[in-house]
Design a protein around this motif. Structure first.
Motif, mmCIF file in Angstrom:
data_model
loop_
_atom_site.group_PDB
_atom_site.id
_atom_site.type_symbol
_atom_site.label_atom_id
_atom_site.label_comp_id
_atom_site.label_asym_id
_atom_site.label_seq_id
_atom_site.Cartn_x
_atom_site.Cartn_y
_atom_site.Cartn_z
ATOM 1 N N HIS A 41 0.841 -1.213 0.000
ATOM 2 C CA HIS A 41 0.000 0.000 0.000
ATOM 3 C C HIS A 41 0.869 1.253 0.000
ATOM 4 C CE1 HIS A 41 -3.359 2.657 0.884
ATOM 5 N NE2 HIS A 41 -2.639 3.184 1.884
ATOM 6 N N SER A 42 1.948 1.233 0.826
ATOM 7 C CA SER A 42 2.842 2.402 0.875
ATOM 8 C C SER A 42 3.502 2.618 -0.477
ATOM 9 C CB SER A 42 3.896 2.194 1.960
ATOM 10 O OG SER A 42 3.286 2.059 3.238
ATOM 11 N N GLY A 43 3.925 1.528 -1.146
ATOM 12 C CA GLY A 43 4.558 1.652 -2.458
ATOM 13 C C GLY A 43 3.601 2.231 -3.493
ATOM 14 N N ALA A 44 2.354 1.726 -3.458
ATOM 15 C CA ALA A 44 1.366 2.247 -4.416
ATOM 16 C C ALA A 44 1.094 3.724 -4.172
ATOM 17 C CB ALA A 44 0.069 1.433 -4.282
ATOM 18 N N GLU A 45 1.050 4.134 -2.913
ATOM 19 C CA GLU A 45 0.815 5.540 -2.590
ATOM 20 C C GLU A 45 1.975 6.405 -3.061
ATOM 21 O OE1 GLU A 45 -1.443 8.703 -1.197
ATOM 22 O OE2 GLU A 45 -1.985 6.586 -1.491
ATOM 23 N N LEU A 46 3.231 5.903 -2.883
ATOM 24 C CA LEU A 46 4.396 6.666 -3.337
ATOM 25 C C LEU A 46 4.399 6.810 -4.862
ATOM 26 C CD1 LEU A 46 7.188 5.212 -0.995
ATOM 27 C CD2 LEU A 46 6.171 7.496 -0.896
ATOM 28 N N VAL A 47 4.003 5.728 -5.568
ATOM 29 C CA VAL A 47 3.938 5.804 -7.033
ATOM 30 C C VAL A 47 2.890 6.817 -7.460
ATOM 31 C CG1 VAL A 47 3.333 4.507 -9.113
ATOM 32 C CG2 VAL A 47 4.824 3.475 -7.387
ATOM 33 N N ARG A 48 1.724 6.816 -6.761
ATOM 34 C CA ARG A 48 0.674 7.762 -7.107
ATOM 35 C C ARG A 48 1.136 9.205 -6.927
ATOM 36 N NH1 ARG A 48 -3.216 10.668 -4.773
ATOM 37 N NH2 ARG A 48 -2.546 10.042 -2.691
ATOM 38 N N ARG A 49 1.990 9.426 -5.914
ATOM 39 C CA ARG A 49 2.486 10.769 -5.652
ATOM 40 C C ARG A 49 3.714 11.107 -6.501
ATOM 41 N NH1 ARG A 49 2.429 10.874 0.984
ATOM 42 N NH2 ARG A 49 0.155 10.534 1.257
ATOM 43 N N THR A 59 9.217 8.126 -6.044
ATOM 44 C CA THR A 59 9.713 6.764 -6.279
ATOM 45 C C THR A 59 11.079 6.489 -5.663
ATOM 46 O OG1 THR A 59 10.673 7.485 -8.382
ATOM 47 C CG2 THR A 59 8.412 6.624 -8.430
ATOM 48 N N GLU A 60 11.662 7.472 -4.968
ATOM 49 C CA GLU A 60 13.016 7.238 -4.443
ATOM 50 C C GLU A 60 13.042 6.163 -3.342
ATOM 51 O OE1 GLU A 60 11.030 10.661 -2.374
ATOM 52 O OE2 GLU A 60 11.480 10.082 -4.461
ATOM 53 N N ARG A 61 11.931 5.941 -2.643
ATOM 54 C CA ARG A 61 11.905 4.934 -1.562
ATOM 55 C C ARG A 61 11.414 3.570 -2.048
ATOM 56 N NH1 ARG A 61 8.441 6.798 3.257
ATOM 57 N NH2 ARG A 61 9.103 4.704 3.920
ATOM 58 N N LEU A 62 11.044 3.489 -3.339
ATOM 59 C CA LEU A 62 10.529 2.206 -3.834
ATOM 60 C C LEU A 62 11.547 1.057 -3.750
ATOM 61 C CD1 LEU A 62 8.326 3.106 -6.949
ATOM 62 C CD2 LEU A 62 7.609 2.114 -4.773
ATOM 63 N N PRO A 63 12.835 1.267 -4.079
ATOM 64 C CA PRO A 63 13.791 0.149 -3.971
ATOM 65 C C PRO A 63 13.858 -0.433 -2.555
ATOM 66 C CG PRO A 63 14.719 1.903 -5.297
ATOM 67 C CD PRO A 63 13.460 2.450 -4.715
ATOM 68 N N GLN A 64 13.840 0.445 -1.541
ATOM 69 C CA GLN A 64 13.900 -0.039 -0.162
ATOM 70 C C GLN A 64 12.647 -0.845 0.189
ATOM 71 O OE1 GLN A 64 14.289 3.092 2.710
ATOM 72 N NE2 GLN A 64 14.268 1.690 4.473
ATOM 73 N N ILE A 65 11.482 -0.339 -0.248
ATOM 74 C CA ILE A 65 10.235 -1.055 0.034
ATOM 75 C C ILE A 65 10.222 -2.409 -0.664
ATOM 76 C CG2 ILE A 65 7.740 -1.016 -0.360
ATOM 77 C CD1 ILE A 65 7.824 1.989 0.105
ATOM 78 N N LEU A 66 10.650 -2.429 -1.929
ATOM 79 C CA LEU A 66 10.672 -3.695 -2.664
ATOM 80 C C LEU A 66 11.666 -4.688 -2.058
ATOM 81 C CD1 LEU A 66 10.454 -2.346 -6.334
ATOM 82 C CD2 LEU A 66 8.638 -3.434 -4.988
ATOM 83 N N GLU A 67 12.799 -4.178 -1.579
ATOM 84 C CA GLU A 67 13.783 -5.051 -0.938
ATOM 85 C C GLU A 67 13.201 -5.674 0.334
ATOM 86 O OE1 GLU A 67 18.342 -4.898 0.875
ATOM 87 O OE2 GLU A 67 17.414 -3.108 -0.017
ATOM 88 N N THR A 68 12.485 -4.862 1.115
ATOM 89 C CA THR A 68 11.864 -5.391 2.329
ATOM 90 C C THR A 68 10.811 -6.432 1.994
ATOM 91 O OG1 THR A 68 12.222 -3.259 3.420
ATOM 92 C CG2 THR A 68 10.642 -4.766 4.435
ATOM 93 N N ILE A 69 10.010 -6.150 0.959
ATOM 94 C CA ILE A 69 9.013 -7.144 0.533
ATOM 95 C C ILE A 69 9.691 -8.441 0.107
ATOM 96 C CG2 ILE A 69 7.299 -7.650 -1.262
ATOM 97 C CD1 ILE A 69 6.468 -4.725 -1.179
ATOM 98 N N GLY A 70 10.819 -8.342 -0.596
ATOM 99 C CA GLY A 70 11.554 -9.532 -1.010
ATOM 100 C C GLY A 70 12.077 -10.331 0.172
ATOM 101 N N GLU A 71 12.607 -9.642 1.185
ATOM 102 C CA GLU A 71 13.118 -10.326 2.372
ATOM 103 C C GLU A 71 12.003 -11.077 3.098
ATOM 104 O OE1 GLU A 71 15.028 -7.445 4.781
ATOM 105 O OE2 GLU A 71 16.789 -7.246 3.467
ATOM 106 N N ARG A 72 10.855 -10.414 3.297
ATOM 107 C CA ARG A 72 9.742 -11.072 3.977
ATOM 108 C C ARG A 72 9.228 -12.257 3.161
ATOM 109 N NH1 ARG A 72 9.781 -10.933 8.831
ATOM 110 N NH2 ARG A 72 7.683 -11.790 8.710
#
Length: 447
Positions: A264-272, A275-288
């Motif tokens: 949800h946070s990633g989608a909200e950042l894309v809407r706004r 996108t600079e925090r998207l790599p960190q969010i995607l990395e966390t999603i990958g780890e989980r």
């Protein structure tokens, strides 16, 4: 004070001394009287004196000895009765002397033996009641020379299981087994302890067969114990499934909730357009996601443990492979004969045990591995100097899915136990003196 103690005590020595003194006095009086009547004839006096005194002495001594001889015969009879197992006799002696003490001690011994026999009978009655009413079917089979194996004892459960309640004692085991389930016959033919299933569908029943050999009265006997485990296994199965569902649900919720939030946070950042925090969010999603995959694979690996492929492997090679993955100290010399194991499975089991030792709070150089042959088994000890386990943890540590660690799956020890049992062995846990835990794996020498 007893009435016997109040009576005047006259010992055997005193009584016999008085008797001898009386006989001497009578002899002297007779001799003096004869000497007065027959002066100057000493030989006649001596002869007449002997003729008078000797019969009197014999009659008197016989009258005193006869009760004692009767008492000795009675003692001999009661001792023979004791030897035959009859302790109902007791004796009486009217005199208050040393023999009365002997009779009192003899009667006290008889009373003790009677009490012991009564206690033994009560114990036998209690034991027979317990054995007859236990749900475990018990068969005692004797091996007779040149004769088929014969049933010498069977409790109620065995009679209900094998002969619809009819008596089994005296029948040949093979004759009784002709009416038994084929699975039971096969289990007896395999030898050793084990589980077998009888019946099909809704009537399927699971039994555990235990066998013990021993000698009784110089003959070889075998005790067969058949325990029905169906109800217990079904109850344990339900409890295990509940625990599995609870653990998996907990782990899925812990992983999926953060994933949903991050998505949800990633989608909200894309809407706004941030996108600079998207790599960190995607990395966390990958780890989980990887953690969740590892968790599910761990459960799948435990549920699908394959049958061990036994090979001869030098212990030095197995220890070297372990040492390349985790640190530990080897105690003593390794067995000279090679291990009869599935290398991959045993490596995984020992790796889990050694990693647990490191996670116990022990210093790394206090984690030790000892492998030795003890009689006809191989004993593997993984030792640490951590905090050990309390009684509750010791009781449940080998149960699948039980864990005291925040991120633990409860599969490490359970998987090691599954591998040990698949190799025909077992695992035990015990706290060490001082501090720490000793995890012991017992394996058969051969495959």
């Amino acid at each position: 004070m007893s009435s016997k103690g109040k009576r005047f005590r006259l010992s055997l020595v005193t009584r016999w001394s008085a008797l001898v003194g009386t006989l001497l006095a009578v002899g002297i009086l007779i001799a003096l009287a004869l000497d007065h009547l027959l002066p100057g004839q000493p030989l006649a006096v001596l002869g007449i004196c002997l003729l008078c005194v000797v019969p009197i002495a014999l009659i008197t001594i016989r009258s005193q000895i006869q009760p004692i001889l009767s008492l000795f015969r009675a003692l001999e009879g009661t001792v023979a009765s004791y030897r035959d197992g009859d302790f109902s006799f007791s004796l009486h002696w009217a005199q208050n002397d040393e023999l009365s003490d002997l009779i009192e001690a003899h009667n006290a011994l008889g009373q003790v033996l009677r009490e012991q026999r009564l206690d033994l009978v009560q114990r036998e009655l209690l034991l027979d009641t317990m054995v007859q009413n236990t749900p475990v079917a018990m068969l005692l089979v004797a091996e007779l020379a040149n004769a088929p194996r014969t049933i010498v004892y069977a409790n109620l459960a065995a009679r209900q299981l094998l002969s619809s309640g009819r008596k089994l004692e005296g029948y040949a085991l093979n004759e009784v087994l002709e009416q038994a389930a084929p699975a039971l016959i096969e289990a007896l033919g395999r030898g050793g302890d084990g589980l077998f299933t009888a019946g099909e569908g809704e009537e399927e029943e699971v039994y555990h067969l235990a066998r013990r050999n021993f000698s009784l009265n110089g003959r070889k006997h075998e005790l067969l114990l058949l325990r029905q485990l169906t109800t217990e296994l079904r109850r344990q199965e339900v409890q295990t499934w509940k625990k599995v569902i609870r653990v998996i649900s907990h782990e899925l919720n812990n992983s999926l909730a953060p994933l949903a939030s991050l998505a949800h946070s990633g989608a909200e950042l894309v809407r706004r357009g941030q996108t600079e925090r998207l790599p960190q969010i995607l990395e966390t999603i990958g780890e989980r996601t990887r953690h969740l995959e590892s968790f599910i694979l761990g459960y799948a690996r435990f549920a699908k443990l394959p049958t061990p492929r036994i090979d001869a492997v030098p212990w030095e090679a197995l220890v070297a492979r372990l040492a390349g993955q985790v640190s530990f100290r080897v105690i003593g010399e390794l067995p000279a004969e090679p291990a009869q194991i599935d290398t991959a499975q045993m490596e995984q089991a020992l790796l889990n045990l050694i990693k647990n030792a490191h996670e116990s709070g022990s210093w790394p150089d206090h984690v030790e591995l000892q492998i030795r042959r003890v009689q006809e088994v191989i004993r593997i000890d993984v030792l640490d100097r951590g905090s050990g386990m309390n009684d509750a943890v010791l009781t449940n540590a080998l149960v699948p899915f039980y864990s005291t660690k925040r991120s633990g799956t409860g599969l490490g020890l359970a998987l090691a136990r599954e591998i040990a049992e698949a190799h025909g062995g077992r695992i035990t846990l015990a706290n060490r003196e001082g501090s720490g835990l000793a995890v012991t794996m017992i394996l058969p020498v051969g495959p």
